[in-house]
Design a protein around this motif. Structure first.
Motif, PDB file in Angstrom:
ATOM      1  N   ILE A 194       8.766   8.643   1.328  1.00  0.00           N
ATOM      2  CA  ILE A 194       9.861   7.662   1.277  1.00  0.00           C
ATOM      3  C   ILE A 194       9.283   6.250   1.282  1.00  0.00           C
ATOM      4  CG2 ILE A 194      11.899   6.796   2.499  1.00  0.00           C
ATOM      5  CD1 ILE A 194      12.236   9.675   3.668  1.00  0.00           C
ATOM      6  N   PHE A 195       8.272   6.037   2.122  1.00  0.00           N
ATOM      7  CA  PHE A 195       7.660   4.713   2.228  1.00  0.00           C
ATOM      8  C   PHE A 195       7.003   4.303   0.898  1.00  0.00           C
ATOM      9  CE2 PHE A 195       3.999   1.991   3.153  1.00  0.00           C
ATOM     10  CZ  PHE A 195       4.630   0.952   3.813  1.00  0.00           C
ATOM     11  N   ARG A 196       6.308   5.209   0.271  1.00  0.00           N
ATOM     12  CA  ARG A 196       5.645   4.885  -0.999  1.00  0.00           C
ATOM     13  C   ARG A 196       6.678   4.531  -2.065  1.00  0.00           C
ATOM     14  NH1 ARG A 196       0.740   8.492  -3.012  1.00  0.00           N
ATOM     15  NH2 ARG A 196      -0.178   6.487  -3.506  1.00  0.00           N
ATOM     16  N   GLU A 197       7.828   5.133  -1.951  1.00  0.00           N
ATOM     17  CA  GLU A 197       8.868   4.919  -2.951  1.00  0.00           C
ATOM     18  C   GLU A 197       9.560   3.565  -2.774  1.00  0.00           C
ATOM     19  OE1 GLU A 197       9.221   7.610  -5.005  1.00  0.00           O
ATOM     20  OE2 GLU A 197      10.496   6.377  -6.299  1.00  0.00           O
ATOM     21  N   PRO A 208      -1.991   3.145   5.985  1.00  0.00           N
ATOM     22  CA  PRO A 208      -3.188   2.566   5.349  1.00  0.00           C
ATOM     23  C   PRO A 208      -4.322   3.585   5.223  1.00  0.00           C
ATOM     24  CG  PRO A 208      -2.292   1.039   6.969  1.00  0.00           C
ATOM     25  CD  PRO A 208      -1.532   2.326   7.128  1.00  0.00           C
ATOM     26  N   ALA A 209      -4.480   4.445   6.230  1.00  0.00           N
ATOM     27  CA  ALA A 209      -5.528   5.478   6.135  1.00  0.00           C
ATOM     28  C   ALA A 209      -5.213   6.431   4.980  1.00  0.00           C
ATOM     29  CB  ALA A 209      -5.634   6.245   7.455  1.00  0.00           C
ATOM     30  N   ALA A 210      -3.939   6.771   4.822  1.00  0.00           N
ATOM     31  CA  ALA A 210      -3.551   7.650   3.704  1.00  0.00           C
ATOM     32  C   ALA A 210      -3.843   6.959   2.363  1.00  0.00           C
ATOM     33  CB  ALA A 210      -2.077   8.023   3.818  1.00  0.00           C
ATOM     34  N   HIS A 252       5.454  15.599  -5.530  1.00  0.00           N
ATOM     35  CA  HIS A 252       4.844  14.360  -5.001  1.00  0.00           C
ATOM     36  C   HIS A 252       4.673  14.513  -3.489  1.00  0.00           C
ATOM     37  CE1 HIS A 252       6.871  13.128  -8.673  1.00  0.00           C
ATOM     38  NE2 HIS A 252       6.148  12.029  -8.703  1.00  0.00           N
ATOM     39  N   GLN A 253       5.686  15.115  -2.854  1.00  0.00           N
ATOM     40  CA  GLN A 253       5.585  15.338  -1.402  1.00  0.00           C
ATOM     41  C   GLN A 253       4.332  16.143  -1.067  1.00  0.00           C
ATOM     42  OE1 GLN A 253      10.025  16.509  -1.396  1.00  0.00           O
ATOM     43  NE2 GLN A 253       9.521  16.475   0.762  1.00  0.00           N
ATOM     44  N   LEU A 279       2.799   2.471  10.408  1.00  0.00           N
ATOM     45  CA  LEU A 279       2.674   1.480   9.338  1.00  0.00           C
ATOM     46  C   LEU A 279       1.283   0.860   9.272  1.00  0.00           C
ATOM     47  CD1 LEU A 279       6.103  -0.409   9.614  1.00  0.00           C
ATOM     48  CD2 LEU A 279       5.463   1.414   8.019  1.00  0.00           C
ATOM     49  N   ASP A 280       0.634   0.699  10.435  1.00  0.00           N
ATOM     50  CA  ASP A 280      -0.631  -0.057  10.453  1.00  0.00           C
ATOM     51  C   ASP A 280      -1.867   0.830  10.495  1.00  0.00           C
ATOM     52  OD1 ASP A 280       1.014  -2.243  10.543  1.00  0.00           O
ATOM     53  OD2 ASP A 280       0.884  -2.490  12.716  1.00  0.00           O
ATOM     54  N   ALA A 281      -1.712   2.081  10.868  1.00  0.00           N
ATOM     55  CA  ALA A 281      -2.891   2.959  10.943  1.00  0.00           C
ATOM     56  C   ALA A 281      -2.755   4.144   9.983  1.00  0.00           C
ATOM     57  CB  ALA A 281      -3.099   3.456  12.375  1.00  0.00           C
TER      58      ALA A 281
END
Ligand code: NCD
Length: 336
Positions: free
Chosen positions: A157-160, A30-32, A316-317, A25-27
């Protein structure tokens, strides 16, 4: 400030197990996100953090997406790409060279990172043992794992939904031999309150090692035979193809297995382990439909007629996978 502190020694990517929730979640994510922004820049204005670096694609088995994804990711970051798409036929493996010596050779040529797909479970770990100077990225080791596919699936999934905690995910199809679901289940287990529904014909059920992993992480999971039972409950349905190149005892195809164990007739559409109009009707409006690809049109777990269905996220994947691959390469090779 990003961190690679979860990596000990070289930042190899071998198993989904190595990634913790906070790093994801934190590295990584955000890098993506930074990569999403990077590719929006005009070509001449894009930073090239990996300029002068080289990636070697060492593929002993076929690949469309994973190889192209890492190649494209490296190019977009300014690096160069070399490799082989059929190492069994076109490398010294044909002359009996060991995997270890091939890895040592590539390292001796000062490549900065090696992406490997191999038919044996555990081969990526073996490659990592032999490597000096170049991180190894596991692009699929037999029926073992496919951690970068799972990372891009998790990111999708997270982006969604903006979170992973508390979500319900159905993993469907060949869970025994499908390495993407084996890695994805491990990643999901790192989050809180996730429910995993594993829907498969009994002979293709998830193997005990992954179930043990879920139990050890207190992740709720249920095994069932019919997707219709859980379709209304889930945030995502993750479909998979039958891995027919890897026969299981006593049955060759999933259609045959399904016919034998669940009274299905070969050639008939299979609502238990795939998408059809009935399942689409049962799914919630916000649910998403995923598949690592390739889908198998003969078996038909995700028929082509549903490609334009708004909840289908399969391409999208692929694009999210580009961002995740770029993020992994930057975090491994040019950490700040
Ligand atoms: C998967 C694989 O190779 O494990 N494909 C991929 O990398 N996206 C899925 C599969 O082959 O079924």
């Amino acid at each position: 400030m990003v961190t690679t502190s979860y990596w000990s020694g070289y930042p190899h990517v071998i198993s989904a197990d190595q990634f913790g929730k906070s790093w994801l979640l934190d590295a990584l994510f955000p890098a993506a996100e930074r990569m999403v922004e990077l590719v929006k820049l005009p070509v001449g204005e894009r930073p090239q953090p990996l300029a002068g670096m080289g990636l070697y694609n060492l593929f002993y088995r076929e690949s469309t997406r994973t190889r192209a994804r890492f190649s494209r990711a490296m190019q977009l970051l300014g690096g160069t790409v070399e490799g082989t798409e059929d190492a069994e036929a076109f490398s010294s493996a044909k002359k009996g060279e060991t995997l270890e010596d091939t890895i040592r050779t590539i390292c001796s040529l000062l490549y900065d990172v090696i992406v490997i797909r191999h038919h044996e479970e555990g081969s990526a770990a073996k490659a990592a043992q032999a490597s000096f100077g170049a991180p190894i990225i596991n692009a699929g080791d037999g029926s073992g794992e496919h951690p970068t596919q799972a990372l891009l699936d998790l990111y999708t999934i997270f982006r969604e939904f903006g979170r992973i905690d508390g979500l319900s995910i159905a993993l469907v199809g060949d869970l025994n031999r499908g390495r993407t679901v084996r890695s994805l289940a491990r990643l999901l287990a790192k989050f809180d309150g996730v429910t995993v529904y594993m829907v498969s014909p009994s002979p293709l059920a998830m193997r005990e090692d992954v179930k043990e992993y879920l139990r050890a992480h207190d992740t709720k999971y249920f095994e069932l035979l019919d997707l219709r039972e859980v379709a209304p409950l889930v945030h995502s349905v993750y479909l998979t193809r039958s891995q027919e190149e890897r026969p299981v005892a006593g049955a060759t195809t999933r259609v045959e297995i399904a016919a034998r164990f669940d009274q299905r007739q070969p050639g008939q559409p299979d609502p238990l382990y795939g998408l059809n109009e009935e399942i689409l009707e049962l799914l919630q409006d916000h649910a998403i439909i995923m598949h690592p690809l390739p889908r198998n049109d003969v078996f038909g777990e995700l028929p082509s007629r549903f490609t334009e269905e708004p909840r289908v996220r399969i391409f999208h994947q692929v694009t999210n996978g580009l961002y995740i691959s770029m993020a992994l390469l930057v975090l491994a090779l040019a950490p700040q």
